[in-house]
Scaffold this motif. Structure first.
Motif, PDB file in Angstrom:
ATOM      1  N   MET A  75       0.830  -1.193   0.000  1.00  0.00           N
ATOM      2  CA  MET A  75       0.000   0.000   0.000  1.00  0.00           C
ATOM      3  C   MET A  75       0.872   1.254   0.000  1.00  0.00           C
ATOM      4  O   MET A  75       1.890   1.311   0.672  1.00  0.00           O
ATOM      5  N   PHE A 129       0.558   5.383   0.730  1.00  0.00           N
ATOM      6  CA  PHE A 129      -0.382   6.293   1.390  1.00  0.00           C
ATOM      7  C   PHE A 129      -0.296   7.686   0.813  1.00  0.00           C
ATOM      8  O   PHE A 129       0.626   8.038   0.091  1.00  0.00           O
ATOM      9  N   GLN A 130      -1.296   8.460   1.235  1.00  0.00           N
ATOM     10  CA  GLN A 130      -1.477   9.784   0.673  1.00  0.00           C
ATOM     11  C   GLN A 130      -0.355  10.762   1.028  1.00  0.00           C
ATOM     12  O   GLN A 130       0.103  11.515   0.192  1.00  0.00           O
ATOM     13  N   GLU A 131       0.068  10.729   2.286  1.00  0.00           N
ATOM     14  CA  GLU A 131       0.970  11.769   2.761  1.00  0.00           C
ATOM     15  C   GLU A 131       2.418  11.281   2.812  1.00  0.00           C
ATOM     16  O   GLU A 131       2.825  10.665   3.783  1.00  0.00           O
ATOM     17  N   THR A 142       4.375  12.354   6.078  1.00  0.00           N
ATOM     18  CA  THR A 142       4.249  11.741   7.404  1.00  0.00           C
ATOM     19  C   THR A 142       4.265  10.220   7.359  1.00  0.00           C
ATOM     20  O   THR A 142       4.330   9.580   8.394  1.00  0.00           O
ATOM     21  N   ALA A 143       4.198   9.651   6.162  1.00  0.00           N
ATOM     22  CA  ALA A 143       4.093   8.194   6.090  1.00  0.00           C
ATOM     23  C   ALA A 143       5.443   7.504   6.263  1.00  0.00           C
ATOM     24  O   ALA A 143       5.508   6.289   6.375  1.00  0.00           O
ATOM     25  N   LEU A 144       6.520   8.295   6.278  1.00  0.00           N
ATOM     26  CA  LEU A 144       7.838   7.711   6.532  1.00  0.00           C
ATOM     27  C   LEU A 144       8.276   8.090   7.937  1.00  0.00           C
ATOM     28  O   LEU A 144       7.989   9.184   8.419  1.00  0.00           O
ATOM     29  N   ASN A 145       8.983   7.184   8.569  1.00  0.00           N
ATOM     30  CA  ASN A 145       9.460   7.456   9.920  1.00  0.00           C
ATOM     31  C   ASN A 145      10.561   8.516   9.871  1.00  0.00           C
ATOM     32  O   ASN A 145      11.588   8.312   9.220  1.00  0.00           O
ATOM     33  N   PRO A 146      10.357   9.639  10.577  1.00  0.00           N
ATOM     34  CA  PRO A 146      11.314  10.737  10.448  1.00  0.00           C
ATOM     35  C   PRO A 146      12.697  10.446  11.040  1.00  0.00           C
ATOM     36  O   PRO A 146      13.660  11.099  10.671  1.00  0.00           O
ATOM     37  N   GLN A 154      14.476   1.953   6.138  1.00  0.00           N
ATOM     38  CA  GLN A 154      13.042   1.711   6.042  1.00  0.00           C
ATOM     39  C   GLN A 154      12.691   0.793   4.889  1.00  0.00           C
ATOM     40  O   GLN A 154      11.723   0.048   4.970  1.00  0.00           O
ATOM     41  N   MET A 201       8.331   5.842  -0.887  1.00  0.00           N
ATOM     42  CA  MET A 201       7.159   5.067  -0.452  1.00  0.00           C
ATOM     43  C   MET A 201       6.810   3.996  -1.481  1.00  0.00           C
ATOM     44  O   MET A 201       6.515   2.848  -1.145  1.00  0.00           O
TER      45      MET A 201
END
Lengths: 330, 336
Positions: free
Chosen positions: A95, A97-99, A102-106, A113, A166
């Motif tokens: 999947m 995601f949209q964002e 924020t969808a990746l761990n900062p 990752q 992503m």
């Protein structure tokens, strides 16, 4: 022949403080290998919830699949143990995601990752293999200087690059199905086009089925083979992309298509809109859910739930009056 | 990183000067001081000896001599810089109460407060971090609610009240623990295990008092940041990759949640090492807190300033330490 993915009569509800609400009601569709299915609808119509249900990622304990089957290669995902589910997530079904912000761990490098996916699904891979695969995947999604990027953190990358990361993470294991939940909404138009092309190209390369969730009909026209239009948790219309754009049958689909600004119109022309508001999930009307915004509404619409019926071949519509309304004279 | 730290250290200088200058001026402005104290004492003695003589107990010359001795004869600014010059030479002056060098007085007491401070810091982090994690994951469960009540009660009741209650119940009522002091009277005669036991006995109540208030902040900081991070999008990404929920928490949410804890850690380090004068007062522990408090009451300004120098330095260093810790856990913080 069984479809790659078949969703049958899916019903999902959420426990809220105001009581139980049904977010997705009686949704059915299927996805074939190498094809793209678009799920379109406005915010809150249940398209993301549908996607989350496929991966069983609904927020727990509030969200629950009440009814229906989700058949992946003929096997019902709902019957699988959670451990089998871990094997499917990221490996068979991925999947995006949209964002991408924020969808990746900062606090983890993007390399870590993506390599985590290999660690999870191919524990036998050596560290060097994992790194090599990560670089290959980064190259595949068009990330320049992949070996250097591996060490970078999300905040050092632009929005487009992050979304590519992503996508790389989602495609790391060459999944059978990619669910893209508004993957281009947060990006500007040029990057959006690049990402769409990328997904299309990779789909050809890997041969995966793609579920494309969006509210952007332009995107749908560009990438999808078949389209499901959702309204207030139900399917309003389901058709292949040509039929849907050529002869939309549901008044809602019509409204959606009509509200797209057109280049040939004179500048400053007032945009067409669909009057009214989506009814609240807590306060769904009896009968057709579109009744309060539909210009063709009749008494019967207020009491009878319109079934999803064939209009022509595989073109399905859930409107009691679809056969009476003459769209051509409008 | 090195450059940033250097800049931070440079910034410490004006901060330090500001703090000490303000307190120095306050000690000069407020009524009372070592000379007045000696005058009052002399007057008391005079009254006891011979009544009716009246007049000043000390002559003008004697008073001026005393003022010169304590450095009170010079204008405020000049006196501050004289004091500062001495501090830079690591000379904190001489206590007007004990006539001992201030540094010696502090040196004896600092380890005692530091002992409680480090114990408190260790225990709060060892308990609050796991407790916060459990509370975040099992949000709204019975365990979460019960511990919340306990933690909030500890937070709502001021430390000195907790201290007095503990002392009344466990010290005086049940006689489980001694009433106060850092060690027992016969401490020197005990063997190693005896000493350890004695120390532990004396530590229990004050430590509990220190912990009571600090638990709430740390536990809820941990719980709330972790809950924020659990609902973050990247946790959903981690789950979609095929991670199990506990692994997603451990590998992804934890590090993000420790960032505010790291900030707090550095700051509380400085505060803790100094001890709390209320707690030390209640349990009669001869630490930095009690020393600072008594020296203010007794107008022993060299000691007041000495305690201030040490505490502000610890606080400033603690802040920098917090910054370094944050930089270690958060890659977004890279000092330029």
């Amino acid at each position: 022949m069984t479809s790659l993915l078949e969703v049958k009569n899916l019903k999902v509800s959420f426990e809220t403080e105001q009581g139980r609400v049904t977010a997705v009601d009686d949704v059915s569709f299927s996805l074939e290998k190498g094809k793209t299915l678009g799920i379109v609808g406005e915010s809150g119509c249940g398209k993301s919830v549908t996607a989350m249900s496929i991966l069983r990622l609904l927020p727990k304990p509030a969200g629950n699949i009440d009814n229906g089957e989700i058949l992946f290669n003929g096997k019902n995902i709902r019957d699988l143990s959670i451990h089998d589910m871990f094997q499917i997530r990221g490996r068979k079904i991925s999947m995006i995601f949209q964002e991408p912000m924020t969808a990746l761990n900062p606090v983890k490098s993007v390399g870590k990752q993506i390599m985590e996916v290999y660690e999870l699904h191919f524990p036998e891979m050596s560290k060097e293999d994992r790194k090599r695969s990560a670089i290959e995947t980064f190259e595949m999604v068009g990330i320049p200087a992949p070996d250097r990027r591996l060490r970078e953190y999300p905040h050092q990358l632009s929005g487009g690059l992050r979304q590519r990361v992503m996508i790389a993470i989602a495609l790391a294991c060459k999944p059978d199905i990619l669910i893209a939940d508004e993957p281009t909404t947060a990006l500007d138009v040029t990057i959006q086009a690049q990402i769409l092309d990328l997904i299309k190209d990779l789909q050809k390369e890997i041969g995966m089925g793609v579920i494309f969730i969006t509210h952007d009909l332009g995107v749908v026209a560009q990438v999808c083979d078949e389209i499901v239009v959702m309204y207030a948790g139900r399917i309003a219309e389901r058709a292949n992309v040509f039929d849907l754009f050529k002869s939309p049958q549901h008044p809602y689909t019509h409204g959606l298509l009509g509200s797209i600004p057109r280049l040939e119109l004179a500048p400053k022309t007032k945009l067409q809109t669909i009057e009214g508001m989506v009814p609240s999930l807590f306060d769904m009307p009896q009968g057709c859910r579109f009744q309060n915004r539909c210009e063709f509404v009749q008494e019967v619409c207020k009491s009878k739930i319109p079934p999803l019926e064939a209009f022509q071949g595989s073109h399905l519509v859930s409107c009691l009056r679809s056969k009476e309304i003459e769209w051509s004279d409008r | 990183m090195g450059k940033y730290l250097f800049r931070r250290f440079l910034l410490m200088i004006p901060t330090f000067l500001g703090i000490t200058f303000m307190v120095f001026c306050i000690t000069r402005i407020v009524p009372g001081g070592p000379v007045e104290k000696i005058l009052a004492e002399a007057q008391m003695m005079n009254q006891g000896r011979a009544s009716g003589s009246g007049g000043a107990p000390l002559s003008e010359d004697q008073i001026n001599e005393l003022k010169a001795y304590y450095g009170l004869d010079k204008p405020m600014i000049e006196a501050y810089f004289i004091w500062l010059g001495k501090v830079l030479k690591l000379d904190l002056g001489v206590s007007s109460r004990y006539s001992d060098p201030v540094w010696d007085t502090i040196k004896d007491r600092l380890p005692i407060s530091a002992y409680f401070g480090i114990m408190t810091l260790l225990i709060t982090h060892l308990v609050c971090i796991p407790l916060g994690i459990v509370k975040a994951i099992k949000h709204n469960s019975t365990l979460d609610n019960i511990t919340s009540i306990g933690v909030f009660v500890g937070y709502a009741v001021p430390a000195y009240v907790v201290g007095i209650l503990l002392l009344v119940w466990f010290g005086s009522g049940l006689e489980w623990f001694p009433m106060g002091g850092f060690t027992g009277d016969d401490f020197e005669d005990l063997d190693f295990w005896g000493k350890t036991k004695d120390l532990m006995n004396h530590t229990a109540l004050p430590l509990a008092t220190y912990l009571a208030g600090d638990f709430a902040v740390k536990t809820f900081l941990m719980k709330n940041t972790l809950m924020d991070n659990l609902s973050a999008d990247y946790i959903r990404t981690a789950l979609a990759k095929g991670l199990s929920f506990p692994k997603a928490v451990w590998k992804h949410a934890m590090r993000n949640s420790l960032i505010p804890m790291a900030t707090h850690f550095g700051q509380s380090l400085g505060l803790f090492l100094m001890g709390s004068f209320l707690v030390e007062q209640i349990y009669n522990i001869d630490g930095m807190g009690l020393l600072g408090y008594e020296s203010i009451v007794e107008r022993d300004y060299p000691v007041v300033m000495g305690v201030l120098v040490i505490s502000s330095l610890l606080f400033l260093v603690g802040n920098i330490l917090g910054d370094i810790l944050v930089a270690l856990v958060d890659p977004r913080v890279r000092f330029q």
